[in-house]
Design a protein around this motif. Structure first.
Motif, PDB file in Angstrom:
ATOM      1  N   GLU A 149      73.260 -20.900 -54.665  1.00 21.13           N
ATOM      2  CA  GLU A 149      72.088 -21.064 -55.473  1.00 21.13           C
ATOM      3  C   GLU A 149      72.184 -22.424 -56.171  1.00 21.13           C
ATOM      4  OE1 GLU A 149      70.101 -18.721 -59.059  1.00 21.13           O
ATOM      5  OE2 GLU A 149      70.805 -17.525 -57.371  1.00 21.13           O
ATOM      6  N   VAL A 150      71.074 -23.123 -56.272  1.00 16.65           N
ATOM      7  CA  VAL A 150      71.047 -24.455 -56.859  1.00 16.65           C
ATOM      8  C   VAL A 150      70.344 -24.400 -58.203  1.00 16.65           C
ATOM      9  CG1 VAL A 150      70.251 -26.819 -56.553  1.00 16.65           C
ATOM     10  CG2 VAL A 150      70.983 -25.497 -54.561  1.00 16.65           C
ATOM     11  N   GLN A 151      70.979 -24.991 -59.218  1.00 15.76           N
ATOM     12  CA  GLN A 151      70.409 -25.081 -60.562  1.00 15.76           C
ATOM     13  C   GLN A 151      69.904 -26.498 -60.788  1.00 15.76           C
ATOM     14  OE1 GLN A 151      70.185 -22.461 -62.634  1.00 15.76           O
ATOM     15  NE2 GLN A 151      71.199 -21.152 -61.139  1.00 15.76           N
ATOM     16  N   LYS A 152      68.849 -26.624 -61.526  1.00 20.90           N
ATOM     17  CA  LYS A 152      68.299 -27.933 -61.840  1.00 20.90           C
ATOM     18  C   LYS A 152      69.351 -28.756 -62.570  1.00 20.90           C
ATOM     19  CE  LYS A 152      64.431 -30.246 -63.972  1.00 20.90           C
ATOM     20  NZ  LYS A 152      63.153 -30.113 -64.628  1.00 20.90           N
ATOM     21  N   GLY A 153      69.601 -29.984 -62.049  1.00 23.65           N
ATOM     22  CA  GLY A 153      70.553 -30.896 -62.659  1.00 23.65           C
ATOM     23  C   GLY A 153      71.992 -30.655 -62.243  1.00 23.65           C
ATOM     24  N   ALA A 154      72.275 -29.599 -61.500  1.00 23.52           N
ATOM     25  CA  ALA A 154      73.646 -29.316 -61.073  1.00 23.52           C
ATOM     26  C   ALA A 154      74.001 -30.160 -59.846  1.00 23.52           C
ATOM     27  CB  ALA A 154      73.783 -27.833 -60.746  1.00 23.52           C
ATOM     28  N   VAL A 155      75.281 -30.441 -59.672  1.00 21.19           N
ATOM     29  CA  VAL A 155      75.776 -31.182 -58.511  1.00 21.19           C
ATOM     30  C   VAL A 155      75.814 -30.224 -57.322  1.00 21.19           C
ATOM     31  CG1 VAL A 155      77.714 -32.461 -57.554  1.00 21.19           C
ATOM     32  CG2 VAL A 155      77.132 -32.705 -59.967  1.00 21.19           C
ATOM     33  N   VAL A 156      75.262 -30.670 -56.210  1.00 22.35           N
ATOM     34  CA  VAL A 156      75.208 -29.839 -55.008  1.00 22.35           C
ATOM     35  C   VAL A 156      76.243 -30.352 -54.007  1.00 22.35           C
ATOM     36  CG1 VAL A 156      73.756 -29.057 -53.106  1.00 22.35           C
ATOM     37  CG2 VAL A 156      72.762 -29.409 -55.377  1.00 22.35           C
ATOM     38  N   GLU A 157      77.053 -29.472 -53.498  1.00 21.54           N
ATOM     39  CA  GLU A 157      78.051 -29.802 -52.483  1.00 21.54           C
ATOM     40  C   GLU A 157      77.687 -29.077 -51.188  1.00 21.54           C
ATOM     41  OE1 GLU A 157      80.886 -31.718 -52.552  1.00 21.54           O
ATOM     42  OE2 GLU A 157      80.253 -32.451 -54.514  1.00 21.54           O
ATOM     43  N   PRO A 158      77.430 -29.826 -50.117  1.00 20.66           N
ATOM     44  CA  PRO A 158      77.128 -29.149 -48.854  1.00 20.66           C
ATOM     45  C   PRO A 158      78.391 -28.500 -48.281  1.00 20.66           C
ATOM     46  CG  PRO A 158      77.208 -31.509 -48.525  1.00 20.66           C
ATOM     47  CD  PRO A 158      77.361 -31.267 -49.997  1.00 20.66           C
ATOM     48  N   GLU A 159      78.213 -27.390 -47.625  1.00 18.31           N
ATOM     49  CA  GLU A 159      79.331 -26.686 -47.018  1.00 18.31           C
ATOM     50  C   GLU A 159      78.965 -26.409 -45.557  1.00 18.31           C
ATOM     51  OE1 GLU A 159      81.377 -22.286 -47.217  1.00 18.31           O
ATOM     52  OE2 GLU A 159      80.443 -23.083 -49.026  1.00 18.31           O
ATOM     53  N   PHE A 160      79.864 -26.758 -44.651  1.00 17.06           N
ATOM     54  CA  PHE A 160      79.618 -26.523 -43.234  1.00 17.06           C
ATOM     55  C   PHE A 160      79.855 -25.048 -42.932  1.00 17.06           C
ATOM     56  CE2 PHE A 160      81.180 -26.111 -38.860  1.00 17.06           C
ATOM     57  CZ  PHE A 160      80.059 -26.550 -38.186  1.00 17.06           C
ATOM     58  N   VAL A 161      78.887 -24.430 -42.295  1.00 19.35           N
ATOM     59  CA  VAL A 161      79.006 -23.037 -41.896  1.00 19.35           C
ATOM     60  C   VAL A 161      78.801 -22.990 -40.384  1.00 19.35           C
ATOM     61  CG1 VAL A 161      78.073 -20.710 -42.142  1.00 19.35           C
ATOM     62  CG2 VAL A 161      78.064 -22.270 -44.095  1.00 19.35           C
ATOM     63  N   PRO A 162      79.871 -22.736 -39.630  1.00 22.22           N
ATOM     64  CA  PRO A 162      79.707 -22.684 -38.178  1.00 22.22           C
ATOM     65  C   PRO A 162      78.844 -21.498 -37.765  1.00 22.22           C
ATOM     66  CG  PRO A 162      81.946 -22.060 -38.792  1.00 22.22           C
ATOM     67  CD  PRO A 162      81.234 -22.475 -40.048  1.00 22.22           C
ATOM     68  N   LEU A 163      77.858 -21.781 -36.949  1.00 23.91           N
ATOM     69  CA  LEU A 163      76.960 -20.726 -36.496  1.00 23.91           C
ATOM     70  C   LEU A 163      77.345 -20.215 -35.119  1.00 23.91           C
ATOM     71  CD1 LEU A 163      73.585 -22.290 -37.662  1.00 23.91           C
ATOM     72  CD2 LEU A 163      74.982 -20.582 -38.831  1.00 23.91           C
ATOM     73  N   SER A 164      78.155 -20.986 -34.419  1.00 19.58           N
ATOM     74  CA  SER A 164      78.538 -20.587 -33.078  1.00 19.58           C
ATOM     75  C   SER A 164      79.900 -21.166 -32.755  1.00 19.58           C
ATOM     76  CB  SER A 164      77.507 -21.095 -32.074  1.00 19.58           C
ATOM     77  OG  SER A 164      77.963 -20.872 -30.769  1.00 19.58           O
ATOM     78  N   PRO A 165      80.730 -20.431 -32.059  1.00 24.67           N
ATOM     79  CA  PRO A 165      82.034 -20.967 -31.678  1.00 24.67           C
ATOM     80  C   PRO A 165      81.965 -21.826 -30.406  1.00 24.67           C
ATOM     81  CG  PRO A 165      81.869 -18.696 -30.979  1.00 24.67           C
ATOM     82  CD  PRO A 165      80.592 -19.022 -31.718  1.00 24.67           C
ATOM     83  N   LEU A 166      80.756 -22.116 -29.921  1.00 22.73           N
ATOM     84  CA  LEU A 166      80.594 -22.927 -28.711  1.00 22.73           C
ATOM     85  C   LEU A 166      80.286 -24.365 -29.071  1.00 22.73           C
ATOM     86  CD1 LEU A 166      78.372 -20.555 -26.535  1.00 22.73           C
ATOM     87  CD2 LEU A 166      80.864 -20.787 -26.523  1.00 22.73           C
ATOM     88  N   VAL A 167      80.913 -25.278 -28.366  1.00 24.72           N
ATOM     89  CA  VAL A 167      80.708 -26.705 -28.608  1.00 24.72           C
ATOM     90  C   VAL A 167      80.391 -27.383 -27.275  1.00 24.72           C
ATOM     91  CG1 VAL A 167      81.762 -28.854 -29.410  1.00 24.72           C
ATOM     92  CG2 VAL A 167      82.302 -26.695 -30.557  1.00 24.72           C
ATOM     93  N   TRP A 168      79.294 -28.136 -27.268  1.00 27.96           N
ATOM     94  CA  TRP A 168      78.955 -28.960 -26.108  1.00 27.96           C
ATOM     95  C   TRP A 168      79.673 -30.287 -26.251  1.00 27.96           C
ATOM     96  CZ3 TRP A 168      76.251 -27.758 -21.812  1.00 27.96           C
ATOM     97  CH2 TRP A 168      75.513 -26.583 -21.830  1.00 27.96           C
ATOM     98  N   GLN A 169      80.348 -30.715 -25.199  1.00 29.39           N
ATOM     99  CA  GLN A 169      81.069 -31.985 -25.233  1.00 29.39           C
ATOM    100  C   GLN A 169      80.725 -32.777 -23.983  1.00 29.39           C
ATOM    101  OE1 GLN A 169      83.400 -33.004 -27.742  1.00 29.39           O
ATOM    102  NE2 GLN A 169      83.116 -34.950 -26.701  1.00 29.39           N
ATOM    103  N   ALA A 170      80.235 -33.988 -24.167  1.00 29.93           N
ATOM    104  CA  ALA A 170      79.979 -34.892 -23.047  1.00 29.93           C
ATOM    105  C   ALA A 170      81.119 -35.902 -22.988  1.00 29.93           C
ATOM    106  CB  ALA A 170      78.646 -35.605 -23.222  1.00 29.93           C
ATOM    107  N   VAL A 171      81.619 -36.129 -21.792  1.00 31.50           N
ATOM    108  CA  VAL A 171      82.719 -37.074 -21.595  1.00 31.50           C
ATOM    109  C   VAL A 171      82.310 -38.051 -20.501  1.00 31.50           C
ATOM    110  CG1 VAL A 171      85.138 -37.338 -20.899  1.00 31.50           C
ATOM    111  CG2 VAL A 171      84.431 -35.326 -22.229  1.00 31.50           C
ATOM    112  N   GLU A 172      82.255 -39.335 -20.846  1.00 29.83           N
ATOM    113  CA  GLU A 172      82.030 -40.356 -19.826  1.00 29.83           C
ATOM    114  C   GLU A 172      83.390 -40.844 -19.373  1.00 29.83           C
ATOM    115  OE1 GLU A 172      79.221 -43.472 -20.129  1.00 29.83           O
ATOM    116  OE2 GLU A 172      77.824 -42.248 -21.279  1.00 29.83           O
TER     117      GLU A 172
END
Length: 177
Positions: free
Chosen positions: A1-24
């Motif tokens: 929850e965000v309060q007016k004037g409070a410092v906001v810290e983003p937090e990474f929340v993984p939604l999937s254990p799958l990762v697409w990786q391109a390799v040249e």
């Protein structure tokens, strides 16, 4: 929850254990078998996914470069087998191998042997590289724009760099590339 004037810290929340990786990956010119290529690609893929943690990977490899395996790498069945080998070896969920700009190594000296349009064109490229008059004669007047003659010649010589291989690829039938 965000309060007016409070410092906001983003937090990474993984939604999937799958990762697409391109390799040249540029094909190593010394790899003469699909097994040698597989070993090289496995190392490159492992390096690319090393920081990913516990995720499962879906990997697409785009191959480039000159290799004696170029013909095999145009065969969809060979590519599917190579992808399957990498899936099993590295525990990948899915792998796909796409041939980008993959071509056989070409030897311009061998292509000059015998009379042919290609041999004549290769000789002309070599001659133009060292002959200012010939270079000016074969280049369209507008090619370098309004510049001093020495700048124009330098620009035209830059255009000649690698032109022998480009020309050979375009003039040779696909099965000889």
């Amino acid at each position: 929850e965000v309060q007016k004037g409070a410092v906001v810290e983003p937090e990474f929340v993984p939604l999937s254990p799958l990762v697409w990786q391109a390799v040249e990956a540029e094909c190593p010119p010394e790899a003469e078998t699909l097994e040698e290529l597989t070993n090289d690609l496995a190392g490159r893929i492992e390096a690319a996914v090393a920081a990913g943690g516990e995720a499962e990977y879906l990997v697409r490899v785009i191959l480039t470069g000159r290799t004696p395996l170029a013909r095999q790498l145009r065969d969809p069945d060979e590519l599917a087998a190579l992808a399957g080998d990498l899936e099993r070896r590295l525990g990948l969920l899915w792998a796909e191998i796409k041939p980008g700009a993959v071509a056989r190594p070409l030897d311009p000296a061998a292509l000059r042997q015998g009379p042919s349009v290609l041999a004549h064109a290769l000789d002309l490229i070599d001659q133009a590289g060292g002959d200012d008059d010939l270079l000016e004669a074969v280049a369209p007047e507008l090619l370098a724009g309004e510049v001093r003659p020495e700048q124009r010649r330098r620009y035209l010589r830059e255009l000649l760099t690698g032109l022998d291989i480009i020309l050979a690829e375009r003039l040779l039938p696909e099965e000889e590339r």
